[in-house]
Scaffold this motif. Structure first.
Motif, PDB file in Angstrom:
ATOM      1  N   GLU A 111      37.360  42.800  39.969  1.00 17.87           N
ATOM      2  CA  GLU A 111      37.079  44.428  40.175  1.00 17.87           C
ATOM      3  C   GLU A 111      36.180  44.470  41.359  1.00 17.87           C
ATOM      4  OE1 GLU A 111      38.344  46.170  35.900  1.00 17.87           O
ATOM      5  OE2 GLU A 111      36.012  45.797  36.560  1.00 17.87           O
ATOM      6  N   ASP A 112      36.587  45.347  42.097  1.00 13.39           N
ATOM      7  CA  ASP A 112      35.733  45.840  43.376  1.00 13.39           C
ATOM      8  C   ASP A 112      35.560  47.150  43.582  1.00 13.39           C
ATOM      9  OD1 ASP A 112      33.865  45.233  45.532  1.00 13.39           O
ATOM     10  OD2 ASP A 112      35.693  44.652  46.882  1.00 13.39           O
ATOM     11  N   LEU A 114      35.752  50.907  44.173  1.00 12.90           N
ATOM     12  CA  LEU A 114      36.683  51.866  44.622  1.00 12.90           C
ATOM     13  C   LEU A 114      37.759  51.021  45.661  1.00 12.90           C
ATOM     14  CD1 LEU A 114      34.339  54.617  45.830  1.00 12.90           C
ATOM     15  CD2 LEU A 114      35.920  54.560  44.023  1.00 12.90           C
ATOM     16  N   LYS A 115      37.302  49.761  46.140  1.00 14.56           N
ATOM     17  CA  LYS A 115      38.206  48.811  46.849  1.00 14.56           C
ATOM     18  C   LYS A 115      39.445  48.354  45.820  1.00 14.56           C
ATOM     19  CE  LYS A 115      34.918  47.773  50.182  1.00 14.56           C
ATOM     20  NZ  LYS A 115      34.317  46.591  50.944  1.00 14.56           N
ATOM     21  N   GLY A 116      39.400  48.576  44.858  1.00 11.91           N
ATOM     22  CA  GLY A 116      40.337  48.214  43.632  1.00 11.91           C
ATOM     23  C   GLY A 116      40.215  46.921  43.114  1.00 11.91           C
ATOM     24  N   SER A 117      41.356  46.311  42.735  1.00 17.22           N
ATOM     25  CA  SER A 117      41.211  44.990  41.911  1.00 17.22           C
ATOM     26  C   SER A 117      41.951  44.074  42.267  1.00 17.22           C
ATOM     27  CB  SER A 117      41.141  45.172  40.320  1.00 17.22           C
ATOM     28  OG  SER A 117      40.277  46.211  39.922  1.00 17.22           O
ATOM     29  N   GLN A 118      42.083  42.668  42.177  1.00 15.59           N
ATOM     30  CA  GLN A 118      42.541  41.645  42.389  1.00 15.59           C
ATOM     31  C   GLN A 118      42.926  40.857  41.162  1.00 15.59           C
ATOM     32  OE1 GLN A 118      44.447  40.681  45.435  1.00 15.59           O
ATOM     33  NE2 GLN A 118      43.605  42.423  46.595  1.00 15.59           N
ATOM     34  N   ALA A 209      47.823  43.076  43.559  1.00 18.05           N
ATOM     35  CA  ALA A 209      46.551  43.923  43.799  1.00 18.05           C
ATOM     36  C   ALA A 209      46.702  45.412  43.074  1.00 18.05           C
ATOM     37  CB  ALA A 209      46.510  44.346  45.204  1.00 18.05           C
ATOM     38  N   GLU A 211      44.811  49.460  41.978  1.00 17.96           N
ATOM     39  CA  GLU A 211      44.091  50.617  42.199  1.00 17.96           C
ATOM     40  C   GLU A 211      43.837  50.612  43.715  1.00 17.96           C
ATOM     41  OE1 GLU A 211      40.874  49.525  39.858  1.00 17.96           O
ATOM     42  OE2 GLU A 211      41.854  50.246  38.077  1.00 17.96           O
ATOM     43  N   GLY A 212      44.713  50.387  44.498  1.00 14.69           N
ATOM     44  CA  GLY A 212      44.560  50.557  46.075  1.00 14.69           C
ATOM     45  C   GLY A 212      44.062  49.476  46.878  1.00 14.69           C
ATOM     46  N   ALA A 213      43.796  48.268  46.184  1.00 13.98           N
ATOM     47  CA  ALA A 213      43.574  47.119  46.986  1.00 13.98           C
ATOM     48  C   ALA A 213      44.577  46.528  47.531  1.00 13.98           C
ATOM     49  CB  ALA A 213      43.053  45.974  45.831  1.00 13.98           C
ATOM     50  N   GLY A 214      44.270  45.808  48.811  1.00 10.04           N
ATOM     51  CA  GLY A 214      45.204  45.232  49.663  1.00 10.04           C
ATOM     52  C   GLY A 214      45.847  44.079  49.060  1.00 10.04           C
TER      53      GLY A 214
END
Length: 255
Positions: A111-112, A114-118, A209, A211-214
């Motif tokens: 988890e990162d 607001l950058k989302g999660s991988q 990816a 929550e908006g992660a790349g």
């Protein structure tokens, strides 16, 4: 009266002759049968002659055991492929014979904010074969399993954009299969199937990816999977190495 008695004596004497001959003949035949039976018995007890068709000896399996699948890949590799793994030691699958079949898997969500999660998931499966008179050599059986596993990867349920190609430098033969799978999000999958002698290694690695992660970089997923597959194949070789015998010191020569 005397003449009649004499004649009767001659008739009985002549009649007895064939009977005596017959008995003698039977006795003679019986002796031949006995001899014949003796010959049959001696032939039966004689060792069978070789057919001339030598049965090809099956090669001995190169590897007699498997490594611990959860230790077949280095810890630092696991940290790279599966950041924030729930269990860095992996989860082993139960097996009735760990020298023939063994597997281990790792998964984790990095988890990162607001950058989302991988999300990443890695699985390593090892199958070892022995030579068998009715099934074939260990290497041939492993090669059949290798081809089967490649086919399974290509036909994965829900797979799209499937691409398979040879993966050089991994064991005796290896194939990489990459594809996508649409679930709640896009999953990018990589499967490496490799054979080293009589052992087949199947490595599955996928990422997604949230929550908006790349989206995961497919090229990097493939390269990371190849790195891990090479380590797993090397661990098979290390586990199969026979310990070296200590050198014996030469005993002093008698004076």
């Amino acid at each position: 009266m005397h003449r009649s008695a004499s004649r009767l004596t001659r008739v009985l004497a002549c009649a007895a002759v064939p009977v005596i001959l017959t008995v003698a003949g039977c006795s003679s035949d019986s002796g031949k049968d006995s001899g014949s039976g003796g010959d049959k018995k001696s032939k039966a007890s004689a060792p069978a002659k070789p057919s001339g068709k030598a049965t090809a000896a099956l090669e001995k399996a190169a590897f007699a055991t498997l490594p611990d699948p959860c230790k077949s890949v280095q810890t630092k590799t696991i940290e790279t492929l599966v950041p924030q793994a729930k269990d860095k030691n992996g989860t082993a699958t139960k097996s009735n014979d760990l020298t023939a079949r063994a597997s281990c898997s790792w998964n984790g969500l990095d988890e990162d904010g607001l950058k989302g999660s991988q999300y990443r998931w890695l699985s390593i499966s090892l199958i070892r074969y022995e030579s068998h008179p009715s099934l074939g050599s260990a290497n041939k059986r492993a090669e059949d399993q290798y081809n089967k596993q490649v086919g399974i990867a290509k036909a994965a349920e829900g797979a799209h954009d499937v691409k398979a190609e040879a993966a050089d430098g991994i064991g005796d033969q290896a194939t990489s299969v990459v594809y996508g799978v649409k679930k709640d999000v896009d999953f990018f999958n990589t499967t490496i199937v490799a054979r080293t002698q009589n052992v087949v290694v199947t490595l599955d690695y996928n990422g997604a990816a949230y929550e908006g992660a790349g989206a995961p970089d497919q090229a990097k997923l493939l390269q990371d999977a190849i790195t891990a597959a090479k380590e797993a194949v090397a661990s098979v070789g290390a586990a199969g190495e026979q310990p070296k015998q200590p050198e014996q010191q030469a005993s002093p020569s008698p004076q």
